[in-house]
Every structure is written in structure tokens, then in C-alpha cells.
Design a protein around this motif. Structure first.
Motif, PDB file in Angstrom:
ATOM      1  N   MET A 424       0.794  -1.237  -0.006  1.00 11.82           N
ATOM      2  CA  MET A 424       0.052   0.090  -0.161  1.00 11.82           C
ATOM      3  C   MET A 424       0.838   1.409  -0.101  1.00 11.82           C
ATOM      4  O   MET A 424       1.913   1.528   0.535  1.00 11.82           O
ATOM      5  CB  MET A 424      -1.072   0.002   1.256  1.00 11.82           C
ATOM      6  CG  MET A 424      -2.081  -0.833   1.314  1.00 11.82           C
ATOM      7  SD  MET A 424      -3.173  -0.376  -0.072  1.00 11.82           S
ATOM      8  CE  MET A 424      -3.075  -2.001  -0.993  1.00 11.82           C
ATOM      9  N   LYS A 428      -2.850   4.566  -2.931  1.00 16.09           N
ATOM     10  CA  LYS A 428      -3.754   3.290  -3.236  1.00 16.09           C
ATOM     11  C   LYS A 428      -4.646   2.876  -2.094  1.00 16.09           C
ATOM     12  O   LYS A 428      -5.792   2.570  -2.276  1.00 16.09           O
ATOM     13  CB  LYS A 428      -2.665   2.361  -3.143  1.00 16.09           C
ATOM     14  CG  LYS A 428      -1.683   2.107  -4.422  1.00 16.09           C
ATOM     15  CD  LYS A 428      -0.897   0.731  -4.425  1.00 16.09           C
ATOM     16  CE  LYS A 428       0.116   0.921  -5.481  1.00 16.09           C
ATOM     17  NZ  LYS A 428       1.125  -0.268  -5.145  1.00 16.09           N
ATOM     18  N   ARG A 429      -4.233   3.273  -0.814  1.00 16.71           N
ATOM     19  CA  ARG A 429      -5.090   3.035   0.374  1.00 16.71           C
ATOM     20  C   ARG A 429      -6.566   4.040   0.036  1.00 16.71           C
ATOM     21  O   ARG A 429      -7.760   3.445   0.117  1.00 16.71           O
ATOM     22  CB  ARG A 429      -4.634   3.547   1.508  1.00 16.71           C
ATOM     23  CG  ARG A 429      -4.504   2.494   2.610  1.00 16.71           C
ATOM     24  CD  ARG A 429      -4.019   2.975   4.058  1.00 16.71           C
ATOM     25  NE  ARG A 429      -2.878   1.851   4.128  1.00 16.71           N
ATOM     26  CZ  ARG A 429      -1.599   2.149   4.329  1.00 16.71           C
ATOM     27  NH1 ARG A 429      -1.353   3.452   4.573  1.00 16.71           N
ATOM     28  NH2 ARG A 429      -0.616   1.330   4.582  1.00 16.71           N
ATOM     29  N   GLU A 431      -7.642   4.780  -2.954  1.00 19.30           N
ATOM     30  CA  GLU A 431      -8.639   4.241  -4.028  1.00 19.30           C
ATOM     31  C   GLU A 431      -9.281   3.199  -3.591  1.00 19.30           C
ATOM     32  O   GLU A 431     -10.248   2.931  -3.691  1.00 19.30           O
ATOM     33  CB  GLU A 431      -7.670   3.906  -4.987  1.00 19.30           C
ATOM     34  CG  GLU A 431      -8.045   3.801  -6.263  1.00 19.30           C
ATOM     35  CD  GLU A 431      -7.346   3.099  -7.491  1.00 19.30           C
ATOM     36  OE1 GLU A 431      -6.141   2.974  -7.358  1.00 19.30           O
ATOM     37  OE2 GLU A 431      -7.728   3.113  -8.728  1.00 19.30           O
ATOM     38  N   LEU A 432      -8.670   2.074  -2.762  1.00 16.93           N
ATOM     39  CA  LEU A 432      -9.346   1.071  -2.185  1.00 16.93           C
ATOM     40  C   LEU A 432     -10.464   1.276  -1.349  1.00 16.93           C
ATOM     41  O   LEU A 432     -11.424   0.860  -1.353  1.00 16.93           O
ATOM     42  CB  LEU A 432      -8.289  -0.033  -1.404  1.00 16.93           C
ATOM     43  CG  LEU A 432      -7.040  -0.482  -2.376  1.00 16.93           C
ATOM     44  CD1 LEU A 432      -6.622  -1.612  -1.516  1.00 16.93           C
ATOM     45  CD2 LEU A 432      -7.824  -0.973  -3.578  1.00 16.93           C
TER      46      LEU A 432
END
Lengths: 690, 258
Positions: A424, A428-429, A431-432
Motif C-alpha cells: 500500500m 492506493k489506500r 483508492e481502495l
């Protein structure tokens, strides 16, 4: 004082009277001391050199890992090639913040070790691309040059397929491949390609390129890191070719040794190996089976030269080889095979010829510095992840160039590393989380799933979620752009997840102290991080020194035990011999203590001179070696020595220790016979009885 | 639709005349799994938006959004990842019982096995595909069991020779009241438990012929080998309109990432 003088005089007189015994015992003690001083000094020098090799190139002095790690982080040896469950450090910036406040910490470098498979263009892929470029540029000579190259490769490929077809049960795919190759080996294909290249080039790219599959199962171990911080913090690091990627740019740096080993044109590589073996190690092809094997393999590698040559270069090389081998029948490959039949006499000249006449006409590495290739890794669950990385350059660790261990790892930027492992970053975190927010999934307790999920009869709803447009989702599919793939926000490096981190110290002597302070600080901040000393993460290499030390001590121990027994025996015998003398001494008033002291002093004097001699001899040898160095070309020893030579330095402590050990051994071994002598009653001695 | 009704009536009749704890014969058990297959059979083409979440011990979570396209008549299927960005364009294609994986970064196709973990999660291809229990397995009734507050039939399924399945032995728990599949456990041939799946939520979608197609809204999959690993698959929406033939080709998937 007077009695000590008398004792000393008597001890010397007695030693002079028993020369053989003194010589045997003395030699043993001297040899033991020699081995002790030499062995411990050499071992300590190796340990220091190896520590420098490792800590200044790869591990740093301390490695920080998750306190939840199941397996021990290991950089070398068999454990390093297995999957290690070492957990993750979720936020590097916190770890760095806490660690860098500890006095003595010079740098904290994010890290992660893993391995990937470079997916390289086949040679045919490259030749077809070069042909496309030639058509785009329109130079007829270059076009003909490159057509020749592709045709030659296609002809070879067809031979391979026909050979394979003769061996294996034929299938449809095989027949298709041979039919496609029939077409490109025909004259008509090339005639029409020259007139209308579009269709023919497409056929080559789509139908022919895929038939050549020379993907070797090559795995490249790498360390994902902040490349700039790594280069600054590890003093052994130096670039060989190319440049560092600019900050915030993705890329890989390959160790020069791995680049030569895995990416270099194979015949060129084999010639290098032979050259190194002869010039650096002084080996001879005539009496070395391994080198003879290399030569015989070399003779079968001619195609890996000839398929890269343009027709012009091929003609020129052929002419030169014809002069050398006028009697060799056949084509260029046959003459090159004759050229590759090297021996100790012709090697140097042929090596030079190859470098001068062949190397400039072939691509020397499968990916040139500045080129891009795909690196693919498998996650633990077997899901392939891939990134395209630019090879910015090659590097080495100073004085460890030839060590395979030090060159084992290549270095990749942290953004690409995280992509390969699915680690991560803050971005990215986010987005998830945004994907997750759209779907309502309740947390369940894995220990009580059934009661939670089946507490009441399930309702079967009609239809899924309303207002979801599936085609719109497909249309919105968004791949990372080229810009995304080449660059990253350096601040992201700090915030994301890493696997472990290296700590470099100002003073390696304070290792344990800093480790304790780090642990204390992490505990205080509630971070689940555990510091490990460099020696704990080196696997088999770290254990090697422990094993060597144990072997040395056992050896020295055996020598001293033997000395102890021999001294003891000879002293008992000496006591028997000297029973009259002792009785006389006792009769004229010598006390038991005097006799005891006399015997002990005798051995001590012997021990002192013998060990002084041994220590002196060892010191002289070490001083000599300290000047000349112990040289090696063995890759493993290079790693242990921290270079091609080890310069041992005498440590006074080892000399003092050896003296102390000799004193103890002398006292122990003489104590029993001395007591025996002291107990002799004067009257027995006077009567001449035992 | 009529087949489902007939089957339901047959099962109701069996249950009516049987004593409460009576064993199901092999035929009755087979009827029960055929009912599962038929409920989930969309007959025509199938398109779904799927959410997959993977939780692993000591690791970062992984979340995907994917589109699933199916043509059950010809046994073809595509799973295309659309989010996150890093995974977008990757996908699986199943044609002629072969499963292929495509990664646009590599630009090459590779063959994967039935046991392949979709996106590295605990889920398998079959979790997204049409139910083919009766076709692939022989079935036997094991007993009755309580699942939370619900009474269930427990069935044991063993793969038929040559069946292309991820796990050769499967246990199913089917709600006695609704004949609804609630739990599934899969075993290796050695008898080792590999996965446990719970299916607590279902929804139905009408196909062009007006048939209700059953869709497991939520699948909670627990990895029994790597304890602590858990995958949740949520099928968010399903559409049953006909799809173009081109969807089930390598070229279509490749074109998504160009």
C-alpha cells in the motif's frame, strides 16, 4: 626475594638438565600459542572485513522488521530463497521518524527483498522491430541488412520446429507454426514485403515473433528501496554504467555481476569467464575440466553471434575467418566454431580479436542501459504482478566486484516494488477505500460466523443494487498512463508500506546500545517494530564465522589438552627421577611449599618462553601478512575478506589471552606431580627408595 | 421456470411424506443439487459487476472491482478487473475449459489452472461461474444439521471422473425451508479441508423468458489452509441481455487496455 632467586636458578638448572622433555613440552606450548594468536587474529580480521562487506553494501548495521514477523529476515543462503513471512511495516514515515531521533543513527533506508522474472524481448522480436524501424526510415541498404537478419533467424527457427516435429507427436499448433515459417522463408514473401511492407511486417510481428520463445527461467533477486538514499548511505555502492534515475522516477539498477551473468550475450560471457579464469586465477584450459567444458559449450553458441550480424558484418567477419581457417568447409558458423576452439596458447589473441571484430556488431546485453523491460513477480498466493522498468544503469560494491554474494541483489525503486508486491501507499489506500465505501460489507467474527449470518431466515431480494450502469464501468476503465508508470511522488515513498528498513550507524561499536534504544523508542511510540543486528539477518554467512570460531577453539583445545597430558606425564616421571634430589632438599630444610613452588615455576618458565616464542612467530607472520595481504580470487572468500585481499591486524588482547591460557595450563598440568614431589618424605629419599 | 416448479413440487412432496429426520435418497439429494444449478442458470448471456475483498493476516488488504461476462451455453467466461487503476485491464478468459490470464503490462497470455486464485484471493473461477454441481459431482445425503437458527440438509459431493473442478470433494448445507444453499466446504482428495464458504444473501433477476435467476449476493470465503485469510465476493448487479460474440475472445480483453 632471595628464595625466588634460588627457585628461579634451580628451575633454569633443572630445565637445562632435561632438554628433551623441555623441547617437547615447549614445542607443544609454542605451537598452541602460535595457532591461538594466528587463528583468533585471522578470524577477527575476517569478521571485521565481513561486517564491513555486509553492513556497507546491503544490510546496514541494524535491520528493522515487524514485531509480528513469523520468519526471520534472511539475506543470504538457502533461507533467503524461500518465501519469508516477515510481515510489513505499514507506515515507513513513522518508523523513520522514531528511529532517526536515536543518537548514533546515521540513516534509515526503506527496504524489501523479493525476486522477479525479467520478461525479455526475444532476439527475433528485436530483429523484427529493427526491420520496422528501417522501413520507417527508408534507407534501402539498412532495410536489406535487416531483412537478411530476420530471414536468417526465421530459417533457424524453422529448422528447430522441423526437428521438434520429427521428435514429438504433431499437433495443430505445430503445423500452423511450420506453415507460417514456410511462408516467411519463401522468396515471394520478401519480394512482396519490399513492395508493400505493411501486411508482411504485421505477419512477422503477430504470427512469427511469438514462435520464438527463448524465455529462460531467470529470477532476479532485488531490493526495493529509495535508490538515492541507498546510494548515499551505503559507502561501498558505486555506479558502473549509466546514471541514477532522477528523484521521483521509477527504474531499476542491476548489479554489474548479475548484468554480465544473466543479460550478456552468452558467447561473449563465456569468453569473459575464460579470460578471468586465466588472467586472474591463473587457471589453464589444458588442466582444468571446468574450463574445457566451457570451451566445448562455446563451440555450440555460434548462432548467438551470427544471427545478430548484419549481412555486411557477416561477410566481413567471414572473410577474416577464412584467412585464419582456409581449410574449414561450410558457412560462417562452421568457421566461428573453429575460432571458438580456444586453448591456452591462442586464447589471449582470439579474445582480443573477438572484442575488436565481433563485439561492436552484436547487441552485447539483452537489455541495454537505458532500455526498458518487464519485470514480473508472483505474490505469495500465485497472482502475477508486473511492472515495466527502465534499466538506468549498473552498479557494484567497491572491492566486492567479483563476489557473487555481494552482487546477488539488484535495486529497484520503491514505487515499482510496491506494485510488484501489492503493497500500500497512501494513494492506493484512498483508492481502495473509495471502492470499499460503495459496497456495504459487514465485519464478521470468524469464530461465530454461523450465528451471525444465519440468525434469521434469509430474505431473497429482487434485483441487485439499483442505479448501477455496468457498461459505464467498462467504459470508465482507466489504466495507469505512461506518466504514472515512469514517475511517482517522492513523498509517497515515505508514507507507504515497506517490508523492512536498514539502519546505518555512525559508530558500529555502539550497535547493541542503539538497538536497545530503538526497541525502547518503538515500544514507547506503540510501533510494532523489532531491531535485528546485521549478523542476525545474514543467514548462513553469519553462522559461518561462529562455526569457524568453534572449529578453531576445538583445535586449540585439543592441542592444549594433549600438552596438558604430556606435561603432566613428563613431570610425574621427572619427579620419580629426582626423588633423591627432593629428599636431600627436604633433609636440609626445604619445606613442602618450596618443592611445590619449584616444580610449578619450572613449567611456568618453560611455558613463558615457549608461548613467547609462539606468539612472536605468529605476530611476525601476521605482520608480514598485514603488509602483503592474503590474496584471493575465490568469489566467496572475496566476500569474507571484504575484497580481493585480507590484511590482518595483530590484536594485543589475543597475545595476552594466549599467555593467560598457557599459565593456566602450566599450573594445572604441573600441580599433581608437584604435589607428589612435595609429599616425598626425606627419609625415603635418603634411602633411595621410591 | 416450469422445470424449477416441477422440481420444487417433487421435493415438497418428498418432504411432506417423509418423517422429519428421514434420510434423503441419492435421487432426492441429486434433485436438490439440480435445483441449485437450475436456480442459478441464466440460460442466456450474463453480465455482472463484482466486488472482491481479500483480507490476509500480516498483509495489506486487497480490493478489486471486476466485470464478469458469461455465455453458459458455450461455457465461456471473462473476468475483467476495472478497479483499482493498477489492476485495471487484467483479466481471465475461459474458453473450452481452458483458463487464461492476461496482464496488459506483460502483453502476454498465460494458461492458468482451475485452482488458480483469482487476483491472488481465496476465490476461484467457479465462484463467478454458473453452478454445475449435478454435471460435475455425484451426491450423497450426510444428515441434517443446524446452521445458526436454520435447519439444513448436509450433502457430500464427489467429483465425477474427468470433471474439471478445483476441489474433488464438496460438502453443502442447504436450507430445509427454502432449499437455499447456505454453506459450502471444499476438501482436497486427502480429505484436508481447503475452504469454507458462507452464502448468507441472495437476490433474483428476471431473464428475458421471465425466469427468476438466483444470484449469491454475498460469498464469504475462509481459507482453511492459510488460516486468517478471508475473501468476500459481492455480486452487486447482474444483467442478462445478450452479449456480442467478441466479448469471449483474447482480442476483446487485450483491447480494453489499449
Amino acid at each position: 626475594m632471595e628464595s625466588l632467586r634460588i627457585l628461579l636458578l634451580m628451575a633454569f638448572r633443572s630445565l637445562g638438565g632435561h632438554k628433551i622433555k623441555g623441547l617437547i613440552v615447549g614445542s607443544l606450548l609454542a605451537f598452541g600459542t602460535f595457532l591461538f594468536v594466528l587463528g583468533t587474529t585471522l578470524l577477527e580480521s575476517v569478521e571485521r572485513a565481513m561486517e564491513a562487506s555486509i553492513t556497507r553494501s546491503i544490510t546496514g548495521h541494524i535491520q528493522l522488521v515487524s514485531a509480528r514477523a513469523v520468519d526471520r529476515l534472511t539475506f543470504f543462503g538457502p533461507e533467503a530463497s524461500s518465501d519469508q513471512d516477515i510481515g510489513v511495516l505499514p507506515d515507513f514515515s513513522r518508523v523513520r521518524e522514531v528511529a532517526s531521533k536515536i543518537p548514533g543513527v546515521a540513516a534509515v533506508i526503506p527496504m524489501g527483498r523479493y525476486y522477479g522474472q525479467p520478461i525479455l524481448n526475444t532476439e527475433l522480436d528485436e530483429a523484427i522491430e529493427a526491420l520496422e524501424e528501417a522501413f520507417a526510415e527508408g534507407d534501402p541498404a539498412v532495410i536489406e541488412d535487416r531483412i537478411g537478419k530476420v530471414r536468417r533467424m526465421a530459417a533457424r527457427l524453422k529448422e528447430d520446429y522441423l526437428r521438434a516435429a520429427a521428435l514429438a507427436a504433431d499437433d495443430e499448433e505445430h503445423e500452423k507454426a511450420i506453415a507460417a515459417l514456410d511462408r516467411v522463408t519463401s522468396e515471394e514473401f520478401w519480394t512482396s514485403l519490399r513492395h508493400a511492407p505493411e501486411e508482411g511486417l504485421q505477419f512477422l510481428a503477430f504470427e512469427i515473433a511469438k514462435l520464438s520463445d527463448d524465455e529462460s527461467m531467470l529470477y532476479l533477486p532485488f531490493i526495493g528501496t529509495d535508490l538515492h538514499r541507498y546510494a548515499e548511505s551505503f559507502v561501498h555502492f558505486e555506479m558502473v554504467e549509466g546514471e541514477m534515475p532522477p528523484p521521483g522516477t521509477r527504474g531499476i539498477l542491476i548489479s554489474q555481476a548479475a548484468y554480465d551473468q544473466f543479460f550478456k550475450n552468452r558467447p561473449a560471457r563465456v569468453l569473459d569467464l575464460l579470460h578471468e579464469a586465466k588472467t586472474l586465477d591463473g587457471r589453464r584450459i589444458a588442466d582444468d575440466a571446468a574450463l574445457q567444458d566451457l570451451v566445448s559449450r562455446l563451440k555450440e553458441m555460434t548462432a548467438q553471434v551470427t544471427m545478430h550480424l548484419s549481412p555486411r558484418a557477416a561477410t566481413e567477419l567471414d572473410a577474416k575467418l577464412r584467412e585464419r581457417f582456409p581449410k574449414v568447409e561450410g558457412d560462417l558458423d562452421a568457421r566461428l566454431a573453429a575460432f571458438f576452439e580456444v586453448d591456452d596458447e591462442n586464447f589471449a589473441e582470439r579474445y582480443e580479436f573477438f572484442q575488436k571484430e565481433v563485439v561492436p556488431h552484436i547487441p552485447l546485453y539483452r537489455v541495454p542501459v537505458g532500455g526498458t523491460f518487464t519485470l514480473r513477480s508472483m505474490t505469495k498466493s500465485g497472482y502475477p504482478k508486473a511492472v515495466n522498468v527502465r534499466l538506468w544503469g549498473t552498479f557494484r560494491f567497491k572491492s566486492l566486484e567479483r563476489s557473487e554474494l555481494a552482487s546477488a541483489y539488484s535495486l529497484i525503486d520503491l514505487a515499482s516494488f510496491r506494485d510488484l508486491l501489492g503493497l500500500m501507499t497512501a494513494e492506493k489506500r484512498r483508492e481502495l477505500d473509495s471502492i470499499r465505501e460503495e459496497v456495504e460489507v459487514s465485519e464478521i467474527d470468524p469464530n461465530d460466523v454461523e450465528a451471525f449470518l444465519f440468525g434469521e431466515a434469509p430474505v431473497i431480494e429482487e434485483g441487485g443494487e439499483a442505479d448501477l450502469d455496468l457498461d459505464a464501468r467498462l467504459a470508465a476503465l482507466d489504466r495507469p498512463t505512461d506518466e504514472d508508470s515512469d514517475t511517482f511522488d517522492p513523498a509517497e515513498i515515505e508514507k507507504g508500506t515497506i517490508l523492512h528498513a536498514a539502519v546505518v550507524l555512525h559508530d558500529p561499536g555502539k550497535l547493541r546500545e542503539v538497538m536497545a534504544r530503538l526497541q525502547e523508542a518503538f515500544d514507547r511510540e506503540g510501533l510494532e517494530v523489532k531491531p535485528l543486528a546485521w549478523s542476525e539477518v545474514t543467514g548462513i554467512i553469519g553462522q559461518l564465522v561462529v562455526v569457524l570460531r568453534a572449529v578453531l577453539y576445538v583445535l586449540i583445545g585439543i592441542i592444549f589438552v594433549v600438552a596438558l597430558v604430556i606435561i603432566n606425564n613428563s613431570m610425574v616421571m621427572a619427579t620419580m627421577d629426582r626423588i633423591g634430589e627432593i629428599g636431600t632438599m627436604r633433609a636440609i630444610g626445604a619445606r613442602r611449599g618450596f618443592v611445590l613452588a619449584l616444580f610449578l615455576l619450572e613449567t611456568l618458565v618453560l611455558g613463558f618462553f615457549a608461548s613467547a616464542l609462539g606468539a612472536l612467530a605468529a605476530s611476525a607472520l601476521l605482520a608480514l601478512l598485514g603488509q602483503t595481504g592474503i590474496h584471493t580470487h575465490q568469489p566467496f572468500l572475496i566476500f569474507l575478506f571484504g575484497g580481493t585481499a585480507l590484511y590482518p591486524a595483530i590484536d594485543l588482547a589475543n597475545v595476552v589471552w594466549s599467555f593467560a591460557v598457557i599459565v593456566v595450563i602450566s599450573v594445572i598440568s604441573t600441580f599433581y606431580p608437584a604435589r607428589l614431589a612435595a609429599r616425598v618424605p626425606p627419609v625415603v629419599a635418603m634411602q633411595g627408595k621410591e | 421456470m416450469s422445470t424449477v416448479r416441477t422440481r420444487l413440487a417433487a421435493i415438497a412432496l418428498v418432504l411432506l411424506f417423509a418423517s422429519p429426520a428421514a434420510a434423503l435418497t441419492d435421487e432426492e439429494a441429486l434433485e436438490l443439487i439440480k435445483l441449485q444449478d437450475e436456480r442459478q442458470n441464466s440460460v442466456g448471456d450474463y453480465k455482472a459487476l463484482v466486488f472482491i475483498e481479500q483480507k490476509e493476516r500480516n498483509k495489506n488488504d486487497q480490493v478489486y472491482e471486476a466485470l464478469v461476462y458469461r455465455r453458459d451455453v458455450t461455457d465461456k467466461m471473462v473476468i475483467l478487473f476495472v478497479r483499482p487503476k493498477e489492476e485495471a485491464g487484467k483479466g481471465y478468459l475461459r474458453v473450452d475449459k481452458n483458463l487464461f490470464f492476461y496482464d496488459p503490462t506483460v502483453g502476454k497470455w498465460e494458461r492458468r489452472t482451475e485452482r488458480d486464485r483469482i487476483g491472488g484471493t481465496t476465490s476461484r473461477r467457479q465462484d463467478f461461474d454458473r453452478s454445475r454441481l449435478a454435471e460435475n459431482f455425484n451426491v450423497k445425503w450426510l444428515g441434517e444439521e443446524k446452521l445458526g437458527k436454520l435447519d439444513t440438509h448436509k450433502l457430500e459431493l464427489r467429483a465425477k471422473p474427468g470433471a474439471d473442478v478445483a476441489f474433488p470433494v464438496v460438502h453443502l448445507w442447504i436450507d430445509k425451508a427454502t432449499n437455499n444453499l447456505l454453506k459450502r466446504q471444499e476438501f482436497a482428495l486427502s480429505g484436508r479441508l481447503m475452504r469454507t464458504t458462507f452464502l448468507p444473501k441472495w437476490f433474483t433477476v428476471k431473464n428475458s423468458q421471465g425466469k427468476d435467476v438466483w444470484v449469491p449476493r454475498e460469498q464469504r470465503i475462509f481459507d482453511e489452509v492459510e488460516k486468517g485469510n478471508q475473501t468476500t465476493v459481492v455480486i452487486r448487479q447482474v444483467e442478462l441481455q445478450p452479449l456480442d460474440d467478441s466479448y469471449f475472445t483474447k482480442a476483446w480483453l487485450e483491447a480494453r487496455s489499449r
